[in-house]
Design an enzyme around this catalytic site. Structure first.
Site, PDB file in Angstrom:
ATOM      1  CD  GLU A  77      -1.994  -1.377   2.837  1.00 46.75           C
ATOM      2  OE1 GLU A  77      -4.073  -0.451   1.954  1.00 46.75           O
ATOM      3  OE2 GLU A  77      -2.121  -0.976   3.813  1.00 46.75           O
ATOM      4  N   GLY A 112      -2.003   5.599   2.373  1.00 50.19           N
ATOM      5  CA  GLY A 112      -2.950   4.849   2.591  1.00 50.19           C
ATOM      6  C   GLY A 112      -2.835   3.618   3.131  1.00 50.19           C
ATOM      7  CB  SER A 144      -1.496  -3.109 -10.828  1.00 47.64           C
ATOM      8  OG  SER A 144      -1.321  -2.057 -10.517  1.00 47.64           O
TER       9      SER A 144
END
Lengths: 333, 333
Positions: free
Chosen positions: B218, B222, B318
């Site tokens: 992360e 956050g 990603s």
């Protein structure tokens, strides 16, 4: 077919490199060079009106197809013999990498005013760098003198049988990986500097897909190969002013030229602005970093996309070694 | 193994999504989503001291793994039913693309102040965009009202069984394509926002490679998922201030959380500066454009590389949907 299948004619007997040589190089390179992926984008296809198959040699080891020819060329030398090359670009790093892998000493002759990053990258692959003054010295002479002193072999960037055969393996893989029953590639666009990649590609096409039209793409400022083919003999030009630094050759090779002639290479040229637009498009759509020279093929296809409407078209993205600050400046434009 | 194989324990019976669901999604996605390549770099390996296998989901259709979950989620709906989604990012475009392919109407709820390029890209995939005021309106309410009016299904970005199963197929392919007798991946680093990709990855690993440690990464600003796992219950945070815009979730999902808990997810967090350094390194070494969120996994591995010395480590890149001007600014920085 928009073009007559000019490559389908029987091969002239006297070619200095043959399709069989490309197949032999491919066999050797298995597991030594990356089998790079073929990238596609439905948005790009829609934009150009044809199915585009991008051979991502920017994802090749050390960032360019040049490592193919270098590995195969050095594999042909007696074990342990040192090598010398002159280049400020991808060929230098390719020879350095190949030499390290084969346990050879490598000396690279580079202009003293070449970007420091290039010399560092070449040293990073374990080579020694010898600087020369671009204005007063001849790199060929320095390389030859070094080679004589060291008992080393000079490895030229394109005019060498095994360099040509090795470079042809990129197209060979693309043809194998995109083969579809009854639908060969209609065209294949390839960057062209001294003609090593283009000659190798023509040989690979002759081996696997003789109906495919091969188009070499040069920078507009350096269209010496197109002019040489038109003239029927090699033409020498001044160092061309172009951002395609891998295609700033002044003259086609003595080995590459007869192959391009015999196998009916068609040449096309594009301005630098088209290279920048292509570089930007590849970053946005394909998420891939391609150096200006590596954009030549796709820029060439873009320039004549109307001709290939509804066809299957291969493109070689030949390399990705562009200084990141320069890349950022160009694409942010 | 540096870590105990915590995923090797028998699966709890009550999981909302199972490894079999990931396998079913993978079967459906064959030929519909790209089987993205696995990128490697010997220089990166040398730098980090381990074998790094990068699953390039930035080369996925529409530029991110999100298309996997969207295609699979929409395939579960009655033919022709319209869909509604709220997102200003990759999920919006993924739902738009999937809807177009399946002949569905798609309405995407986006903040009125979202970058114009994002709304345009979503419209480019054929969806309608409904703008809302971020300060005074609730996107969930607007989406639900629209869905009620249209008889449409709301497709949430991560907290949905088939979204989770679909996202797991990226890791499944990576495990299949890097399988080597006797040398499973020791670790797999995955970006984490709401936990959809991470939960799917844990399920894929449970199916194919239970000894592999999965680490969700992360942004430091956050780290709600890490804190939620530590607290044993979902923690809600303010919208985190990070360049990882795909991981600005305020709270883990009700479906993803129990999967992360049950399958022993380990969380780690990295500062934005590490994302920029990773983005730059990926452009220079791998010639690939990865958005800040997509860099989380590799930044996480870099932060604890010492722990994986000599190991085989997978990483999911990603997505690659970053505004080119922003990308140029960040990497040139």
């Amino acid at each position: 077919m928009p073009d007559s299948p000019r490559n389908a004619a029987p091969l002239p007997a006297e070619l200095p490199v043959t399709p069989a040589d490309v197949l032999a190089a491919a066999e050797y390179l298995k597991g030594r060079a990356h089998r790079t992926p073929v990238l596609t984008s439905s948005l790009l296809d829609a934009e150009l009106g044809c199915e585009v198959l991008l051979k991502a040699e920017n994802l090749q080891r050390m960032g360019a197809f040049k490592v193919r020819g270098a590995l195969w060329a050095l594999a042909g030398l007696p074990a342990g013999d040192p090598v010398v090359a002159y280049s400020s670009g991808n060929h230098a790093q390719a020879v350095a990498l190949a030499a390290r892998e084969q346990g050879r000493r490598a000396v690279i002759v580079m202009p003293a005013d070449a970007p420091r990053a290039k010399a560092e990258a070449t040293r990073g692959y374990g080579a020694e760098v010898v600087a020369y003054d671009r204005r007063t010295e001849s790199r060929e002479e320095i390389a030859q003198r070094l080679a004589d002193d060291l008992g080393a072999h000079v490895i030229p960037p394109f005019d060498h049988e095994r360099i040509i055969a090795g470079q042809g393996t990129a197209a060979l893989e693309l043809l194998e990986d995109t083969a579809r029953e009854g639908a060969p590639l209609d065209a294949l666009f390839v960057p062209c500097g001294g003609g090593g990649l283009l000659a190798g590609t023509l040989l690979a096409v002759a081996a696997l897909s003789p109906g495919t039209t091969v188009i070499g793409v040069e920078p507009a400022a350096g269209d010496d190969v197109g002019r040489s083919l038109a003239a029927g003999a090699p033409v020498t030009i001044d160092v061309p002013d172009t951002i395609a630094d891998g295609a700033q050759t002044r003259r086609v090779g003595d080995l590459t030229f007869p192959i391009l002639q015999a196998l009916g290479a068609r040449l096309e040229s594009v301005p630098d602005a088209a290279l920048v637009a292509t570089m930007r498009m590849l970053a946005v759509r394909l998420k891939t970093v391609v150096e200006p020279t590596g954009c030549l093929g796709l820029a060439g296809l873009s320039a004549e996309a109307g001709r290939w409407r509804g066809r299957r078209v291969g493109v070689i993205l030949s390399g990705g070694n562009v200084d990141l600050a320069a890349f950022a400046r160009l694409v942010a434009g």
